[in-house]
Design an enzyme around this catalytic site. Structure first.
Site, mmCIF file in Angstrom:
data_model
loop_
_atom_site.group_PDB
_atom_site.id
_atom_site.type_symbol
_atom_site.label_atom_id
_atom_site.label_comp_id
_atom_site.label_asym_id
_atom_site.label_seq_id
_atom_site.Cartn_x
_atom_site.Cartn_y
_atom_site.Cartn_z
ATOM 1 N N ILE A 1 0.441 4.272 -0.628
ATOM 2 C CA ILE A 1 1.895 4.188 -0.780
ATOM 3 C C ILE A 1 2.117 3.835 -2.240
ATOM 4 O O ILE A 1 1.525 2.877 -2.762
ATOM 5 C CB ILE A 1 2.527 3.145 0.171
ATOM 6 C CG1 ILE A 1 4.052 3.085 -0.032
ATOM 7 C CG2 ILE A 1 1.895 1.767 0.045
ATOM 8 C CD1 ILE A 1 4.780 2.226 1.004
ATOM 9 N N SER A 2 2.911 4.620 -2.932
ATOM 10 C CA SER A 2 3.042 4.478 -4.382
ATOM 11 C C SER A 2 3.674 3.152 -4.777
ATOM 12 O O SER A 2 4.429 2.541 -4.016
ATOM 13 C CB SER A 2 3.880 5.617 -4.960
ATOM 14 O OG SER A 2 3.188 6.839 -4.899
ATOM 15 N N GLN A 3 3.366 2.724 -5.994
ATOM 16 C CA GLN A 3 4.008 1.570 -6.601
ATOM 17 C C GLN A 3 5.513 1.808 -6.657
ATOM 18 O O GLN A 3 5.963 2.887 -7.052
ATOM 19 C CB GLN A 3 3.442 1.410 -8.013
ATOM 20 C CG GLN A 3 4.035 0.281 -8.819
ATOM 21 C CD GLN A 3 3.490 0.261 -10.237
ATOM 22 O OE1 GLN A 3 2.669 1.088 -10.624
ATOM 23 N NE2 GLN A 3 3.956 -0.687 -11.031
#
EC number: 2.1.1.77
Length: 218
Positions: A66-68
């Protein structure tokens, strides 16, 4: 069934996260409001809930993350989302980026390469009220059957800019894609001025998981 609870503490943590992202340079208030509205801890296993509002990427299985939040906000800001935009997202992953686009009132078509992530996220997002169109397949080829798109966003690092994606973009449309090697990529914003002219802008270095498929890292 998993109980989804959004407490006052979670909401406070989100406000702090938004402040962090704002200080890093994100100015688009609609994007910041979307980040503030989405319970990011819903996208995490319960054991990791305490980390959900850190400005970091976390593993979600199948070699994906899950992206920053800052990265999500940065890409979304570059995309210049307007209400009603038809947007293709390459790399559904956890569904967090798709949820942000949905809250910006876009029509979201999202494609995922990994079957397990596709099945998981297709079931999960509707549970939290996020309604997007899901597809399983090779996103590096785009989704020609639903083209053209106002905007295209790629949430994995590509070795090159896939020509198929530029073909599926409307004139005046925008493609946001990280391009580089497997370790580090430059964020690229491509605006399709005409069928033969592309305006290309280059931004900071980021680190994404590799884009898989024929137009990515095979």
């Amino acid at each position: 069934m998993l109980k989804l609870e959004d407490s006052y503490r979670h909401k406070g943590q989100r406000r702090e996260l938004v402040n962090v992202i704002r200080k890093k340079g994100i100015k688009n208030e609609a994007v910041l409001n979307a980040i503030n509205a989405i319970p990011r801890h819903f996208f995490f296993d319960s054991a990791l809930h305490s980390h959900a509002y850190e400005d970091k990427a976390f593993p979600i299985g199948e070699g994906q993350t899950i992206s920053q939040p800052y990265t999500v906000a940065f890409q979304t800001e570059l995309l210049e989302v307007n209400k009603g935009d038809k947007i293709l997202e390459i790399g559904t992953g956890s569904g967090y980026q798709a949820a942000v686009l949905y809250l910006l009132e876009a029509q979201v078509h999202t494609i995922e390469f990994q079957p397990k992530l596709y099945e998981r996220t297709k079931k999960f997002l509707p549970r939290i009220g996020v309604k997007v169109k899901f597809y399983l397949g090779d996103g590096s080829k785009g989704l020609p059957q639903k083209a053209p798109y106002d905007k295209i966003i790629v949430t994995a690092g590509a070795p090159v800019i896939p020509n198929d994606l530029l073909k599926q973009l409307k004139v005046n449309g925008i493609l946001v894609i990280p391009v580089g090697n497997r370790v580090s990529q430059k964020m690229m914003k491509l605006t399709k001025i005409s069928e033969t002219k592309i305006l290309q802008e280059e931004y900071d270095n980021f680190a994404f998981v590799p884009l898989l498929g024929t137009g990515g890292w095979r």
